[in-house]
Design an enzyme around this catalytic site. Sequence first.
Site, mmCIF file in Angstrom:
data_model
loop_
_atom_site.group_PDB
_atom_site.id
_atom_site.type_symbol
_atom_site.label_atom_id
_atom_site.label_comp_id
_atom_site.label_asym_id
_atom_site.label_seq_id
_atom_site.Cartn_x
_atom_site.Cartn_y
_atom_site.Cartn_z
ATOM 1 N N THR A 9 29.687 15.440 29.296
ATOM 2 C CA THR A 9 29.961 14.009 29.169
ATOM 3 C C THR A 9 29.325 13.384 27.935
ATOM 4 O O THR A 9 29.658 12.260 27.570
ATOM 5 C CB THR A 9 29.472 13.247 30.415
ATOM 6 O OG1 THR A 9 28.067 13.492 30.591
ATOM 7 C CG2 THR A 9 30.225 13.691 31.661
ATOM 8 N N PHE A 12 25.256 17.577 23.394
ATOM 9 C CA PHE A 12 25.639 18.965 23.103
ATOM 10 C C PHE A 12 26.926 19.352 23.815
ATOM 11 O O PHE A 12 27.808 19.993 23.232
ATOM 12 C CB PHE A 12 24.538 19.943 23.540
ATOM 13 C CG PHE A 12 23.220 19.814 22.826
ATOM 14 C CD1 PHE A 12 23.090 19.093 21.644
ATOM 15 C CD2 PHE A 12 22.087 20.433 23.338
ATOM 16 C CE1 PHE A 12 21.876 18.988 20.997
ATOM 17 C CE2 PHE A 12 20.864 20.341 22.703
ATOM 18 C CZ PHE A 12 20.752 19.616 21.525
ATOM 19 N N ARG A 32 29.150 14.686 35.659
ATOM 20 C CA ARG A 32 29.150 13.719 36.760
ATOM 21 C C ARG A 32 29.901 12.438 36.439
ATOM 22 O O ARG A 32 30.348 11.743 37.345
ATOM 23 C CB ARG A 32 27.706 13.384 37.154
ATOM 24 C CG ARG A 32 26.950 14.545 37.781
ATOM 25 C CD ARG A 32 25.526 14.156 38.117
ATOM 26 N NE ARG A 32 24.799 13.740 36.926
ATOM 27 C CZ ARG A 32 23.584 13.198 36.946
ATOM 28 N NH1 ARG A 32 22.979 12.966 38.082
ATOM 29 N NH2 ARG A 32 22.979 12.872 35.811
ATOM 30 N N VAL A 55 25.938 19.692 38.954
ATOM 31 C CA VAL A 55 25.349 21.033 39.022
ATOM 32 C C VAL A 55 24.228 21.144 40.056
ATOM 33 O O VAL A 55 23.836 22.260 40.424
ATOM 34 C CB VAL A 55 24.817 21.518 37.651
ATOM 35 C CG1 VAL A 55 25.939 21.600 36.630
ATOM 36 C CG2 VAL A 55 23.661 20.656 37.156
ATOM 37 N N ASN A 81 25.053 24.026 29.772
ATOM 38 C CA ASN A 81 24.429 23.001 28.947
ATOM 39 C C ASN A 81 23.747 21.905 29.767
ATOM 40 O O ASN A 81 22.785 21.291 29.295
ATOM 41 C CB ASN A 81 25.484 22.374 28.030
ATOM 42 C CG ASN A 81 24.999 21.085 27.410
ATOM 43 O OD1 ASN A 81 24.171 21.073 26.516
ATOM 44 N ND2 ASN A 81 25.511 19.960 27.909
ATOM 45 N N TYR A 147 9.279 20.139 32.327
ATOM 46 C CA TYR A 147 10.434 20.306 31.436
ATOM 47 C C TYR A 147 10.304 21.599 30.643
ATOM 48 O O TYR A 147 11.226 22.426 30.612
ATOM 49 C CB TYR A 147 10.582 19.113 30.483
ATOM 50 C CG TYR A 147 11.662 19.356 29.450
ATOM 51 C CD1 TYR A 147 12.998 19.437 29.831
ATOM 52 C CD2 TYR A 147 11.338 19.561 28.109
ATOM 53 C CE1 TYR A 147 13.996 19.704 28.900
ATOM 54 C CE2 TYR A 147 12.331 19.823 27.176
ATOM 55 C CZ TYR A 147 13.647 19.898 27.578
ATOM 56 O OH TYR A 147 14.631 20.173 26.661
ATOM 57 N N LEU A 179 13.931 19.625 17.677
ATOM 58 C CA LEU A 179 14.222 18.195 17.612
ATOM 59 C C LEU A 179 15.706 17.964 17.337
ATOM 60 O O LEU A 179 16.222 18.381 16.308
ATOM 61 C CB LEU A 179 13.381 17.543 16.516
ATOM 62 C CG LEU A 179 13.506 16.020 16.371
ATOM 63 C CD1 LEU A 179 12.857 15.314 17.565
ATOM 64 C CD2 LEU A 179 12.867 15.553 15.066
ATOM 65 N N GLU A 184 21.762 11.722 24.305
ATOM 66 C CA GLU A 184 21.087 10.803 25.226
ATOM 67 C C GLU A 184 19.744 11.359 25.714
ATOM 68 O O GLU A 184 19.109 10.769 26.584
ATOM 69 C CB GLU A 184 21.985 10.537 26.433
ATOM 70 C CG GLU A 184 23.287 9.857 26.085
ATOM 71 C CD GLU A 184 24.197 9.665 27.292
ATOM 72 O OE1 GLU A 184 25.114 8.841 27.206
ATOM 73 O OE2 GLU A 184 23.991 10.341 28.325
#
Length: 249
Positions: A9, A12, A32, A55, A81, A147, A179, A184
Amino acid sequence: MIVFVTGATSGFGAAIARKFALNGHKVIATGRRKERLDALAHEIGGQLLPIEMDVTSKESIQSALDSLPADWKEIDVLVNNAGLALGVAPAHEASLEQWETMIATNCQGLVTVTRLILPDMVKRDRGTVINISSSAGAYAYPGANVYGASKAFVDQFSKNLRADLAGTNVRASNIAPGLAGGTEFSNVRLQDDAAAAKVYEGTTPLSAEDIAETAWWIATLPAHVNINHVEIMPTCQGFGPLAIKRKPV
């Protein structure tokens, strides 16, 4: 080729979907936000099939796969992704709920999609799995905690896929960007658009198109060539010394 992209959406995922579709391949774009997928399909045309999918839900993934038309079912390339970072607080102050969301998306979601698609690739003895991790999976920094750990999981899972798939013509690769702007990512992580913009001030970061180009390169190499791992940074990013905290004297 038929290419299945999660998290298509924005960022990447959207760039990867465009890259393959505009080069003549059929792309199943999942995510989504149905309105974003529909807009992408309108932009690209019949080469792209938009499928709403979450997912973090095994039922949603299975339903998406079951809904594919007969001539879209033989997936040649899976691009895992979908993923996110939430927060930059130190571990002892971080939100447990945010940790759980990152694990559910970055780890559980990725392995579920892979497990549901991989058997048919092995049966046909062809296919490519491209996972998107992060340089944060290799290099620790304050606030990365879960993360970074989730992206290290993606890297190790990709290597273990290669171990299991050796001798087949199914490939598994991992792309680890540093980076990267124009997505988003920081807006979601920081929940503050102004703060997100500051992350990229004075830099020329990687773009979503740079990552799409890398995924395309991996997928279109000769079938006997497997790219295990690609780590990419912009020239404005590099390495520094390990941090040393000193007590006042």
